[in-house]
Scaffold this active site. Structure first.
Site, PDB file in Angstrom:
ATOM      1  N   ARG A 212       0.845  -1.187   0.000  1.00 42.98           N
ATOM      2  CA  ARG A 212       0.000   0.000   0.000  1.00 42.98           C
ATOM      3  C   ARG A 212       0.884   1.242   0.000  1.00 42.98           C
ATOM      4  O   ARG A 212       1.871   1.318   0.741  1.00 42.98           O
ATOM      5  CB  ARG A 212      -0.920   0.024   1.239  1.00 42.98           C
ATOM      6  CG  ARG A 212      -2.072  -0.977   1.175  1.00 42.98           C
ATOM      7  CD  ARG A 212      -3.097  -0.565   0.136  1.00 42.98           C
ATOM      8  NE  ARG A 212      -4.252  -1.452   0.108  1.00 42.98           N
ATOM      9  CZ  ARG A 212      -4.375  -2.498  -0.708  1.00 42.98           C
ATOM     10  NH1 ARG A 212      -3.387  -2.798  -1.527  1.00 42.98           N
ATOM     11  NH2 ARG A 212      -5.486  -3.223  -0.691  1.00 42.98           N
TER      12      ARG A 212
ATOM     13  N   GLU B 193      -3.972   6.947  -6.445  1.00 43.72           N
ATOM     14  CA  GLU B 193      -3.998   6.125  -7.656  1.00 43.72           C
ATOM     15  C   GLU B 193      -5.348   6.224  -8.365  1.00 43.72           C
ATOM     16  O   GLU B 193      -6.372   6.010  -7.710  1.00 43.72           O
ATOM     17  CB  GLU B 193      -3.713   4.660  -7.285  1.00 43.72           C
ATOM     18  CG  GLU B 193      -2.367   4.446  -6.631  1.00 43.72           C
ATOM     19  CD  GLU B 193      -2.174   3.035  -6.096  1.00 43.72           C
ATOM     20  OE1 GLU B 193      -1.048   2.718  -5.678  1.00 43.72           O
ATOM     21  OE2 GLU B 193      -3.144   2.247  -6.085  1.00 43.72           O
TER      22      GLU B 193
ATOM     23  N   HIS C 287       0.683   0.009 -10.117  1.00 44.62           N
ATOM     24  CA  HIS C 287      -0.130  -0.895  -9.294  1.00 44.62           C
ATOM     25  C   HIS C 287      -0.591  -2.110 -10.117  1.00 44.62           C
ATOM     26  O   HIS C 287      -1.781  -2.410 -10.224  1.00 44.62           O
ATOM     27  CB  HIS C 287      -1.335  -0.172  -8.697  1.00 44.62           C
ATOM     28  CG  HIS C 287      -1.889  -0.874  -7.488  1.00 44.62           C
ATOM     29  ND1 HIS C 287      -2.471  -0.218  -6.433  1.00 44.62           N
ATOM     30  CD2 HIS C 287      -1.938  -2.198  -7.157  1.00 44.62           C
ATOM     31  CE1 HIS C 287      -2.868  -1.086  -5.519  1.00 44.62           C
ATOM     32  NE2 HIS C 287      -2.557  -2.294  -5.940  1.00 44.62           N
TER      33      HIS C 287
END
Length: 325
Positions: free
Chosen positions: A240, A269, A292
């Site tokens: 994270r 994000e 990600h």
């Protein structure tokens, strides 16, 4: 008269890429939204018993809204559930389930890929060939970027769940010695196979984060913890973004207080163009950022949706599984 099929809403189906939702739409009355903006969430829950979300936030205000009155289950299509106000969900008698472990292999191998890129700079050397640098070399090779062997180095793992354990197994295959940090925030006696975070940071050649985001782990990697790391150390984060104080990391990289970092997750994000990490990656040669994507192997996405389907079916049969609330 036939009984009405349960109504299910997908709030961010674009997350699953080209994986078909046909098995859901054939079984239940499904509404599929590719993306959902924050201001659209409540209205899209209206009339639905079950909501499927990966990253769309369902907060207290949304759960208290009139549109959410029919909601009975939030099926989080992920492992982390920090996007849900779980306390409010419990007060509203809305169950919340997740999908643990679906991306273990995908994230672990991506972590190793980032580790190998930091160690070998294979991608950067490939780019050098495309730019014509090899053709100009005075010798048979290029030695533009420093590389190192992983064998004999120490890998510090922070967060020893399914992914952390898979990374450890893979890393040992490369000859790395694995160090495991005690669970952040834990007040229990330190197990024999764990060391304190401070000890790990001082000893590790590579630090890899695999812990959930909690009040105890937010900004776990900050100015003080970065100061403990070796100047030759690498930091990898596939967990994270908010585990890392990004301003402190950027300054540590800029001042070469640690050697390099590779991040698959950041604090916002998708990021705005002026996000500090996005600006930094365009400036610094010791920072790698990927979008990600560690979780996203096709097999992992297929596994994820299969488990979401099983979670919904079990709930409707009165035997809920993978409940977190």
């Amino acid at each position: 008269m036939s009984r009405a099929r349960p109504r299910v809403v997908f709030l961010d189906a674009a997350t699953y890429g080209d994986i078909s939702l046909r098995r859901f739409t054939e079984t239940w009355d499904c509404t599929v939204h590719q993306v959902t903006a924050p201001g659209e969430t409540a209205q899209r829950l209206a009339g639905h018993m079950i909501a499927v979300t990966n990253k769309v936030v369902i907060d207290k205000a949304t759960l208290n809204s009139a549109e959410a009155r029919d909601l009975k289950l939030i099926a989080v299509a992920a492992t982390g559930t920090d996007i849900i106000d779980r306390e409010q969900a419990a007060r509203c008698d809305v169950k919340v389930c997740n999908v643990p472990g679906y991306a273990t292999q995908s994230v672990a191998q991506f972590t190793m890929a980032l580790m190998l890129e930091l160690a070998t700079r294979a991608g950067r050397y490939g780019d050098a060939v495309k730019l014509g640098e090899w053709e100009k070399s005075a010798i048979f090779s290029l030695l533009n970027y420093p590389t190192m062997e992983l064998g004999g180095k120490k890998l510090g793992i922070v967060g020893y769940g399914n992914i952390g354990q898979a990374v450890a197994q893979m890393a040992r295959g490369f000859g790395l010695e694995v160090l495991i940090a005690v669970r952040p925030g834990s007040t229990r006696a330190i197990p024999k196979d764990r060391i304190s975070l401070d000890q790990l940071l001082r000893q590790a050649d590579i630090v890899s984060l695999h812990c959930p985001l909690t009040p105890e782990t937010r900004n776990l990697i900050n100015e003080q913890s970065l100061a403990l790391m070796k100047p030759t150390a690498f930091l990898i984060n596939t967990a994270r973004g908010a585990l890392v104080d990004e301003a402190a990391l950027i300054e540590a990289l800029r001042q070469k207080r640690i050697a390099a970092a590779a991040l698959d997750v950041i604090s916002k994000e998708p990021p705005p163009g002026d996000h500090p990490i996005i600006r930094a990656v365009k400036e610094l040669d010791n920072l790698i950022v990927t979008p990600h994507t560690a979780w996203s192997a096709r097999e992992a996405r297929e596994r994820l949706l299969h488990e979401v389907e099983e979670n919904i079916a079990a709930f409707l049969q009165g035997q809920p599984r993978n409940l977190v609330t």
